[in-house]
Design a protein around this motif. Sequence first.
Motif, PDB file in Angstrom:
ATOM      1  N   GLY A   1       0.841  -1.178   0.107  1.00  0.00           N
ATOM      2  CA  GLY A   1       0.029   0.064  -0.066  1.00  0.00           C
ATOM      3  C   GLY A   1       0.882   1.215   0.177  1.00  0.00           C
ATOM      4  N   ASP A   2       0.726   1.992   1.070  1.00  0.00           N
ATOM      5  CA  ASP A   2       1.348   3.334   1.044  1.00  0.00           C
ATOM      6  C   ASP A   2       2.930   3.219   1.695  1.00  0.00           C
ATOM      7  N   PHE A   3       2.778   1.864   2.497  1.00  0.00           N
ATOM      8  CA  PHE A   3       4.301   1.674   3.130  1.00  0.00           C
ATOM      9  C   PHE A   3       5.344   1.017   2.294  1.00  0.00           C
ATOM     10  N   SER A   4       6.540   1.491   2.411  1.00  0.00           N
ATOM     11  CA  SER A   4       7.633   0.999   1.316  1.00  0.00           C
ATOM     12  C   SER A   4       8.519   0.297   2.402  1.00  0.00           C
ATOM     13  N   ALA A   5       8.476  -0.958   2.190  1.00  0.00           N
ATOM     14  CA  ALA A   5       9.346  -1.946   3.230  1.00  0.00           C
ATOM     15  C   ALA A   5      10.809  -1.933   2.358  1.00  0.00           C
ATOM     16  N   VAL A   6      10.981  -1.906   1.269  1.00  0.00           N
ATOM     17  CA  VAL A   6      12.097  -1.688   0.652  1.00  0.00           C
ATOM     18  C   VAL A   6      11.964  -0.619  -0.501  1.00  0.00           C
ATOM     19  N   ARG A   7      12.915   0.164  -0.879  1.00  0.00           N
ATOM     20  CA  ARG A   7      12.548   1.233  -1.724  1.00  0.00           C
ATOM     21  C   ARG A   7      14.159   1.498  -2.426  1.00  0.00           C
ATOM     22  N   ASP A   8      14.263   1.228  -3.654  1.00  0.00           N
ATOM     23  CA  ASP A   8      15.248   1.746  -4.588  1.00  0.00           C
ATOM     24  C   ASP A   8      16.542   1.009  -4.101  1.00  0.00           C
ATOM     25  N   VAL A   9      16.499  -0.095  -3.830  1.00  0.00           N
ATOM     26  CA  VAL A   9      17.981  -0.867  -3.437  1.00  0.00           C
ATOM     27  C   VAL A   9      18.726  -1.349  -4.631  1.00  0.00           C
ATOM     28  N   ASN A  10      19.907  -0.909  -4.639  1.00  0.00           N
ATOM     29  CA  ASN A  10      20.932  -1.118  -5.656  1.00  0.00           C
ATOM     30  C   ASN A  10      22.109  -1.877  -5.223  1.00  0.00           C
ATOM     31  N   LEU A  11      22.317  -3.034  -5.466  1.00  0.00           N
ATOM     32  CA  LEU A  11      23.561  -3.771  -4.767  1.00  0.00           C
ATOM     33  C   LEU A  11      24.068  -4.698  -5.811  1.00  0.00           C
ATOM     34  N   GLU A  12      25.314  -4.844  -5.822  1.00  0.00           N
ATOM     35  CA  GLU A  12      25.955  -6.076  -6.422  1.00  0.00           C
ATOM     36  C   GLU A  12      26.909  -6.666  -5.605  1.00  0.00           C
ATOM     37  N   VAL A  13      26.875  -8.080  -5.674  1.00  0.00           N
ATOM     38  CA  VAL A  13      27.744  -9.070  -4.762  1.00  0.00           C
ATOM     39  C   VAL A  13      28.386  -9.955  -5.586  1.00  0.00           C
ATOM     40  N   GLY A  14      29.808  -9.616  -5.671  1.00  0.00           N
ATOM     41  CA  GLY A  14      30.708 -10.468  -6.581  1.00  0.00           C
ATOM     42  C   GLY A  14      30.809 -12.004  -6.221  1.00  0.00           C
ATOM     43  N   GLU A  15      31.098 -12.889  -7.020  1.00  0.00           N
ATOM     44  CA  GLU A  15      31.466 -14.227  -6.800  1.00  0.00           C
ATOM     45  C   GLU A  15      32.539 -14.472  -5.684  1.00  0.00           C
ATOM     46  N   GLY A  16      32.113 -15.279  -4.634  1.00  0.00           N
ATOM     47  CA  GLY A  16      33.184 -15.375  -3.553  1.00  0.00           C
ATOM     48  C   GLY A  16      33.171 -14.401  -2.298  1.00  0.00           C
TER      49      GLY A  16
ATOM     50  N   MET B   1      31.788 -12.428   0.828  1.00  0.00           N
ATOM     51  CA  MET B   1      30.962 -12.326   2.014  1.00  0.00           C
ATOM     52  C   MET B   1      30.561 -10.910   2.363  1.00  0.00           C
ATOM     53  N   PHE B   2      29.032 -10.785   2.204  1.00  0.00           N
ATOM     54  CA  PHE B   2      28.563  -9.520   2.136  1.00  0.00           C
ATOM     55  C   PHE B   2      27.664  -9.515   3.300  1.00  0.00           C
ATOM     56  N   ALA B   3      27.587  -8.446   3.988  1.00  0.00           N
ATOM     57  CA  ALA B   3      26.718  -8.323   5.186  1.00  0.00           C
ATOM     58  C   ALA B   3      25.583  -7.036   4.943  1.00  0.00           C
ATOM     59  N   LEU B   4      24.345  -7.530   5.337  1.00  0.00           N
ATOM     60  CA  LEU B   4      23.336  -6.580   5.064  1.00  0.00           C
ATOM     61  C   LEU B   4      23.155  -5.960   6.603  1.00  0.00           C
ATOM     62  N   LEU B   5      23.057  -4.984   6.966  1.00  0.00           N
ATOM     63  CA  LEU B   5      23.101  -4.387   8.308  1.00  0.00           C
ATOM     64  C   LEU B   5      21.893  -3.360   8.446  1.00  0.00           C
ATOM     65  N   GLY B   6      21.287  -3.098   9.651  1.00  0.00           N
ATOM     66  CA  GLY B   6      20.165  -2.209   9.489  1.00  0.00           C
ATOM     67  C   GLY B   6      19.555  -2.415  10.825  1.00  0.00           C
TER      68      GLY B   6
ATOM     69  N   GLU C   1      32.396  -7.273  11.004  1.00  0.00           N
ATOM     70  CA  GLU C   1      33.474  -6.565  11.099  1.00  0.00           C
ATOM     71  C   GLU C   1      34.646  -7.742  10.907  1.00  0.00           C
ATOM     72  N   ARG C   2      34.441  -8.867  11.544  1.00  0.00           N
ATOM     73  CA  ARG C   2      35.784  -9.727  11.271  1.00  0.00           C
ATOM     74  C   ARG C   2      35.456 -10.589  10.004  1.00  0.00           C
ATOM     75  N   LEU C   3      34.492 -10.880   9.397  1.00  0.00           N
ATOM     76  CA  LEU C   3      34.059 -11.856   8.635  1.00  0.00           C
ATOM     77  C   LEU C   3      34.053 -11.055   7.252  1.00  0.00           C
ATOM     78  N   CYS C   4      33.092 -10.019   7.021  1.00  0.00           N
ATOM     79  CA  CYS C   4      32.866  -9.473   5.813  1.00  0.00           C
ATOM     80  C   CYS C   4      33.776  -8.460   4.998  1.00  0.00           C
ATOM     81  N   GLY C   5      33.838  -8.495   3.849  1.00  0.00           N
ATOM     82  CA  GLY C   5      34.528  -7.710   3.110  1.00  0.00           C
ATOM     83  C   GLY C   5      33.812  -6.377   2.836  1.00  0.00           C
TER      84      GLY C   5
END
Lengths: 850, 246
Positions: B12-27, B29-34, B196-200
């Motif tokens: 409806g009016d609520f945007s749970a996710v908006r205009d997310v642009n992301l690229e994660v390369g092969e191999g 380790m990427f973190a999604l924080l929030g 911090e320890r794991l993700c590039g």
Amino acid sequence: MSEPRPHAPSTWRVIWLIGKLSWMRLTNRWVRRRGAKPGERGATARKPTAGRLVIVFASVLFALQAVAGSTVLIQRLAVTAEQRAEPERVVLNESSWWLIAGVPEAEREQRFEQLVRNETLPIIDTTESEQRRLLLWRTFRARGLDGFRESRLPAVPLWPSRQIWYSDGDPLALLRPLALVALLLALAQSLQHVAGSDDDLSRVSASLEWLFTFPVPGRALFLARACSALFTGQLVWPLLFPFYAVAFVCSGCGLASVPLAVGAAAYQALLSGGLRVLLETALRRYLSLLWVARVQAALLSLSVVAMLGSIATAYSRHVGWTFDWTLHLPIWAFLLPPVLPLWLTVGGPCAAAAAAGALAFAALWLALCVWTAERMVRAGITSGGGPQSARRGALEPEARGHRLWGGVAYKELCAIFRDARLRAQTFVTPVLVFGMQFWLNPQLLGDITGGPRHVATAAFAVASFTLATGACTSLAMEGASLWMLYTAPQRLESLLFQKLRVWICVAYLFAGVVLALAWWRAPHLILPSLPYVALTLLGIFLYAVIALGIGSLGTDPLEPEPRRRVSVGSVYLFMLLSSLFAYSIYAPSLWTKLVQLVLSALLAFALWQKLRDHLPYLLDPTEAPPPQIGVSDGIIAALGFFVLQGVFAFWFNDSGPEGRTLLLAFVSAGVCVTSFALFALYRSGVPRVLRAVGLVRASEARQGRWLQLGLGLGAGLGAGAVALAYGLLLHRVSWLRDWAERESTVLPDFDSGSVPGWFVALGVFAAPLFEEFIFRGILYRGLRRSVDARRAVLASALVFALVHPVVAAPPVFVMALLAAAAYERTGWLVTPIAAHMSYNAIVLGSAYLF
Amino acid sequence: MLVIEGLGKRYGDFSAVRDVNLEVGEGEMFALLGPNGAGKTTTLRILMGFLRATAGRARIAGLDCFEQRVELKHLVGYLPDDPSFYDYLRGREIIEFSGSMHGLSREQIQARSRPLVERLELGEALNDYAVNYSRGMKKKLALVCALLHEPRLLILDEPSSGLDPLATRGLNALLLECQQRGTTILLSSHLLDQVERLCGRMAILAHGSIAAVGTLEELRRERGANQSLEEIFFAVAAPERPAGPS
């Protein structure tokens, strides 16, 4: 200085708050919030679908049946009570009485023969019918008219009314047998509420556990939980309320009947609520979780027995046993708490005393249950774990060899055999349901083995019952673990069909048991019943798919309350549809059986298509599949078309020519269905509706419009030539001619000098227009979405031919093939319409000329 | 490996996710924080094909996450935040079930699950019914199921929640090994030190949008040198609130 600690809320305040919470949950489910925008998430994840109308229709039907069933029960009890009040004279209904009382004595015997026929013909049971016949003749020969008297009760009660109540002489005449039914209903409702459908008694629900974290006394929470049965008791409002309402209306309570029925149903709900609080606390406190699950399964089975007992009594013709059972019971037996509300039918001081007694008992009962439960949880509430447990330790060596079934099917088997509740529901409940039928109706086995069709129908009935409880709830059974199916690289509908294999086997197993029993008792039926059994086995497979489709489409997997995951209306709708299949077993002609089979297969395909559309969006609370024309739209349109024709034919039926009535009915039905279908498709959001159904020609079409029209005419001419050749064959070959004459004729007799304009208008203009819209514009389009052109053309032609008389079917099939193929080429509805028109013109013309 | 372009999800009016642009390369380790409610789980569920995006698209190894969700499951392993399992199945039966759903033979399932089970110290519990597992054990079981078919991309929603420190260390080591074998890992987590320890690289979501993305060094350069990830997180995700004692 710290602030003083706030006082904990009082018990009544807690009940008020929890009750308000339950009310808010209820209203949030059903009431649209003001200003809610499309796509906005509601209180539950269930998305509004068109199927809601069907579910509401099924629910209304269920409620009406509860009212009708209660009315018929009271009427039968009243008739029996009236007969027993004066056993020396046979009671006749009004029409039967005046058949013999209003004629001179010389004609009476002849009229009496007719009376006996009228009285005994509706009785299916041959023994009972013969007994009735003998009683009537014996009485007539011994005492003539004096041996009979007119009943003061209406013969066929359409609606509950004061007229069908009988209380002459004995005010408790009807109270006694009704008390037995009320007791069975209360037992069924209580056990059902305790054992539930999917609530696991071996685990404290998260919501209850959360409430115990508040600084409120346990008694308040337990009391609130008991009172919540008013909202959560599944049988309270659909079954108990209509029963009491009908009883009060018939006993003369007038306008007060409805509030009194509300009170009676609420009273029963509170009794069962208290029982649930007591039992679930006690079971968890004193039994292991495994035994709690087993006890729950046993209670669920008992609730089925009680439910069936009450329903069987209500719908049985033989209600005399309720009088016999209750006649010699002491009066205190009718003062049992579940029976107290029925005393309101007696009126006067007894009613007032019973009402006061019921209120007092309810208060005492709730107090006792709550106090006992509170004492039991002094040491804490149990939580965590489940009924299954196994010793931990080193992993056992893996068994060698391959399982017969793996993956989802194996998981389903584990569920059936390890989950006590599901095991009882799958194996014990059908045995109880049908076993009770045999116990209540001892000659049922004899009736079933009375003919090959009965054997096959009984097998199908048992199988479809297991499908209703198994396949219908297949998706809901996944519960919170549904995510696991989504992580597999397989389509969800494919996984559901793998689950279905197990349920088909269960259904076949039960059907096999019924067949084995019937054949053991009547071996001479084995061979004659084989064709019907083959039909039954095919029907079981088709209806398994239908059960899966209906149940899955009516399931909300995100619903937190397990018992609300599957809509009850879905299960009811399935049972309604499967009961129609019995018609195919009894249909005299092979053609009708084939029609029923193909239509069932089409329905199964339509549901599979809808399921395939909706499953990817199952976990999305707001998104729905893009609107498209489906096979289900074609089925609904075709069904509506045929039904409306009958309705309009009845409406327009006058003394005018038959052809005019037919034409008016046909055109009216066609206009209604076409308009409604276009409107419904437009409202559902199908893009460019007119183009989608082919009413508007595609601008990028390769062929010109005249070529497209010519293609249609050519197809029609080709089909017409085939029809002429077929007609010639029918005329020349004697056995074909005899066969055609045996089947009903499709064309009227033409006078040599007149052209029946009505039939020309019907056959050449109206029929092609509306039938092509439905069968090509909607049904073919729906098929084409899921299958290739060849299969879609074949299927739509087959269905079209099947809805025509058998004699006309072969050339009609050819015409439909060519029309559909031409429509596939052009995408413009004018093409198949032209084909159909030219075909009908040739057929009608040849019938007129030759 | 993973490409997200203009991804949006509205109710409806609520945007749970908006205009997310992301690229994660092969191999990687990427973190999604929030913070809670930022849209992390919604994003992961869109990637898994559970939800359909209302805007934009997401592709994994060139496959559309919704339209080709079935083919995608061959490549992706998923660990939900709060996994539930069937009451009537034992731990080892759930592993067998999960493996067979991915087309593995029983021998393959046994061979692949044994080292994972030993690593995560689940061995003794596998004879018991999953309904009797603690939350952490359910997580471990779900992780075994996610790794069984050797996916190219691992999507982990709060992998460490419910795990004790020992198990968390074991999990971290396991994830690093997977990454060294070439598995791409996308995880959401609240444990910033683990990230911090794991993700590039990492992305910080706030109110449904990407507020910051990059390596820790890149984020520091943007926000100020020597800031910890926690400080950067607060500055980006909730700039209006004071950071409080560290």
